[in-house]
Motif scaffolding. Structure first.
Motif, short mmCIF file in Angstrom:
data_model
loop_
_atom_site.label_atom_id
_atom_site.label_comp_id
_atom_site.label_asym_id
_atom_site.label_seq_id
_atom_site.Cartn_x
_atom_site.Cartn_y
_atom_site.Cartn_z
N PHE A 66 41.36 29.90 -47.66
CA PHE A 66 40.05 29.49 -47.97
C PHE A 66 38.96 29.97 -46.62
O PHE A 66 39.25 29.46 -45.68
CB PHE A 66 40.00 27.94 -48.31
CG PHE A 66 38.48 27.61 -48.55
CD1 PHE A 66 37.92 28.07 -49.74
CD2 PHE A 66 37.82 26.86 -47.57
CE1 PHE A 66 36.53 27.79 -49.97
CE2 PHE A 66 36.34 26.52 -47.82
CZ PHE A 66 35.76 26.76 -49.13
N CYS A 67 37.92 30.53 -47.16
CA CYS A 67 36.90 30.82 -46.06
C CYS A 67 35.63 30.20 -46.43
O CYS A 67 34.99 30.74 -47.58
CB CYS A 67 36.77 32.32 -45.79
SG CYS A 67 35.38 32.77 -44.66
N PRO A 68 34.97 29.40 -45.81
CA PRO A 68 33.73 28.66 -46.10
C PRO A 68 32.48 29.78 -46.12
O PRO A 68 31.53 29.38 -46.76
CB PRO A 68 33.52 27.51 -45.36
CG PRO A 68 34.39 27.98 -44.18
CD PRO A 68 35.43 28.57 -44.64
N PHE A 69 32.58 30.92 -45.42
CA PHE A 69 31.50 31.63 -45.26
C PHE A 69 31.62 32.72 -46.10
O PHE A 69 30.36 33.68 -46.06
CB PHE A 69 31.65 32.18 -43.67
CG PHE A 69 31.52 31.12 -42.63
CD1 PHE A 69 30.89 29.88 -42.89
CD2 PHE A 69 31.90 31.22 -41.34
CE1 PHE A 69 30.91 28.90 -42.18
CE2 PHE A 69 32.06 30.20 -40.60
CZ PHE A 69 31.52 29.10 -40.75
N CYS A 70 32.43 33.11 -46.93
CA CYS A 70 32.55 34.19 -47.87
C CYS A 70 31.34 33.92 -48.85
O CYS A 70 31.06 32.58 -49.42
CB CYS A 70 33.63 34.46 -48.45
SG CYS A 70 34.72 35.46 -47.52
N PRO A 71 30.60 34.86 -49.43
CA PRO A 71 29.42 34.65 -50.19
C PRO A 71 29.93 33.95 -51.64
O PRO A 71 28.89 33.36 -52.20
CB PRO A 71 29.04 36.08 -50.47
CG PRO A 71 29.84 36.98 -49.94
CD PRO A 71 30.76 36.19 -49.03
N ARG A 117 30.16 40.00 -44.83
CA ARG A 117 31.42 40.71 -44.90
C ARG A 117 32.39 39.59 -44.05
O ARG A 117 32.22 39.02 -43.22
CB ARG A 117 31.67 41.97 -44.03
CG ARG A 117 30.83 43.10 -44.81
CD ARG A 117 30.60 44.14 -43.79
NE ARG A 117 31.91 44.76 -43.28
CZ ARG A 117 32.18 45.78 -42.62
NH1 ARG A 117 31.18 46.03 -41.82
NH2 ARG A 117 33.28 46.17 -42.34
N HIS A 118 33.63 39.49 -44.54
CA HIS A 118 34.39 38.46 -44.06
C HIS A 118 35.15 38.90 -42.53
O HIS A 118 35.42 38.14 -41.76
CB HIS A 118 35.72 38.52 -45.06
CG HIS A 118 36.85 37.29 -44.52
ND1 HIS A 118 36.65 35.96 -44.37
CD2 HIS A 118 38.25 37.65 -44.19
CE1 HIS A 118 37.64 35.33 -44.05
NE2 HIS A 118 38.57 36.51 -43.84
N TYR A 119 35.40 40.18 -42.60
CA TYR A 119 35.92 40.86 -41.53
C TYR A 119 35.18 42.09 -41.12
O TYR A 119 35.07 42.99 -41.71
CB TYR A 119 37.47 41.05 -41.48
CG TYR A 119 38.01 41.83 -40.38
CD1 TYR A 119 38.12 41.30 -39.00
CD2 TYR A 119 38.64 42.96 -40.67
CE1 TYR A 119 38.44 42.05 -38.18
CE2 TYR A 119 39.24 43.86 -39.66
CZ TYR A 119 39.23 43.10 -38.28
OH TYR A 119 39.71 43.76 -37.34
N ILE A 170 37.87 33.82 -39.03
CA ILE A 170 37.61 35.22 -38.91
C ILE A 170 36.22 35.78 -39.26
O ILE A 170 35.63 36.48 -38.38
CB ILE A 170 38.68 36.02 -39.85
CG1 ILE A 170 40.06 35.82 -39.43
CG2 ILE A 170 38.43 37.41 -40.01
CD1 ILE A 170 40.59 36.54 -38.26
N HIS A 171 35.80 35.19 -40.23
CA HIS A 171 34.41 35.52 -40.68
C HIS A 171 33.48 35.60 -39.52
O HIS A 171 33.34 34.41 -39.11
CB HIS A 171 33.96 34.72 -41.85
CG HIS A 171 33.02 35.14 -42.68
ND1 HIS A 171 33.02 35.47 -44.22
CD2 HIS A 171 31.77 35.79 -42.58
CE1 HIS A 171 32.00 36.01 -44.62
NE2 HIS A 171 30.98 36.22 -43.58
N PRO A 172 32.80 36.54 -39.22
CA PRO A 172 31.90 36.40 -38.12
C PRO A 172 30.90 35.45 -37.80
O PRO A 172 30.10 35.51 -38.99
CB PRO A 172 31.24 38.05 -37.78
CG PRO A 172 31.71 38.62 -39.20
CD PRO A 172 32.80 37.94 -39.77
#
Ligand code: ZN
Length: 341
Positions: A66-71, A117-119, A170-172
């Motif tokens: 899970f990435c909380p910063f992805c749109p 962008r995730h990465y 990872i998400h900048p």
């Protein structure tokens, strides 16, 4: 006033197993930070080269999690600011979003999600990405300073790029902080700059730039008004400082200044990429208007490990003794970095 660059060279001897146990002498250096007097250790590894690091498996793994910063999820899972800070909930500038940190390090702590962008691979980091992120971070800091000047007196903007730097996502993103008290390091930095000014009526940072310009060993070049140099007493590998003279607080820094800082950082990051330094910490340091000995500056240091994805470049020296160390002489790094400027 010219700055004194003081170092002590230690010679250690041992019987060398690589040459039939003949007596061998090796050198290391203790360097004193010209502002704070703090020790940095340099034990240059001969012919040191980092292996090329491929983040692909790690990035792929992070996409499964899970990435909380992805749109797709950012609006659902990240907190919003109270109305006195941001009536719109989250601060948005173009592709950049600022959100409160769920786990704050200080009274005011936010995260600048630098992109949708995730990465972003190191070779795709550009000045535009950095400028809009810095601008958004400054916007947040100016808002909290307006509502609570005393409680947000000391501020910083920080960037941990990829896991070796301690960044857990990872998400900048940038880490933006404001509080009543400075960090330990900021306290030393600001106090020592003030003391230098009180004693000499000169600005340490301007004197540093002029001294480095004159001796040339660590001076890299200029981007607009920003002077870039390798730190004499490095905090870690590839420690580079970008000094913005005559600016002291978050209110002094213009968009042009942010662009000049970002352009210089991109040059250093380009060098890191070529040198297989695949991770870094970077930050902007600020003080307040009355700190006449201070100058706003950027600092960036490389992070690495010799054993991919395990191990750490932090050990007893930094954690137990507060002594930074590096394995490449700043003058060697400067020689390699100069063509980028
Ligand atoms: Zn993401």
């Amino acid at each position: 006033m010219s700055i004194q660059f003081v170092k002590r060279v230690n010679q250690s001897t041992y019987l060398d197993p690589a040459s039939d146990f003949a007596l061998k002498t090796v050198e290391s250096e203790i360097r004193y930070d010209p502002l704070t007097g703090r020790i940095s250790r340099v034990f240059p590894f001969r012919k040191f080269a980092l292996p090329k690091h491929d983040w692909t498996p790690f990035v792929e793994q992070s996409k499964q999690r899970f990435c909380p910063f992805c749109p797709e999820v950012l609006e659902k899972v990240t907190p919003k600011f109270p109305a006195d800070i941001a009536p719109e909930g989250r601060i948005k500038i173009g592709d950049v979003t600022v959100v409160p940190n769920l786990n704050p390090y200080d009274k005011y702590a936010s995260l600048v999600v630098m992109s949708s962008r995730h990465y972003i691979p190191i070779e795709e980091i550009d000045a535009k990405l950095i400028v809009s992120s810095f601008r958004a971070g400054l916007d947040y800091l100016q808002r909290v300073t307006a509502i609570d000047p005393d409680g947000s007196r000391y501020v910083s903007m920080n960037w941990n790029y990829m896991p070796y730097s301690g960044g857990s996502i990872i998400h900048p993103h940038l880490q933006i902080l404001a509080g009543k008290e400075p960090s330990n390091y900021d306290k030393e930095l600001i106090a020592a700059s003030d003391d230098y000014f009180a004693a000499s009526k000169n600005n340490f940072w301007l004197d540093l730039v002029n001294s480095e310009l004159k001796n040339g060993e660590r001076y890299l070049g200029q981007t607009g008004p920003v002077h870039w140099l390798c730190a004499f007493a490095p905090r870690h590998i590839g420690d580079v400082i970008g000094v913005l003279p005559d600016k002291r607080s978050i209110f002094d820094v213009s968009d042009d200044d942010l662009n000049d800082l970002a352009v210089g950082l991109c040059k250093v990051i380009g060098y890191y990429n070529q040198s297989n330094i695949s991770s870094f910490n970077a930050g902007l340091y600020f003080a307040n208007t009355e700190n006449r000995g201070f100058a706003v500056h950027a600092r960036i240091v490389g992070r690495f490990t010799l054993f991919p994805l395990v191990g750490s470049d932090f050990c007893h020296m930094q954690i137990m003794h507060d002594d930074p160390w590096t394995i490449i002489l700043p003058e060697v790094i400067a020689e390699e970095l100069k063509p980028y400027f």
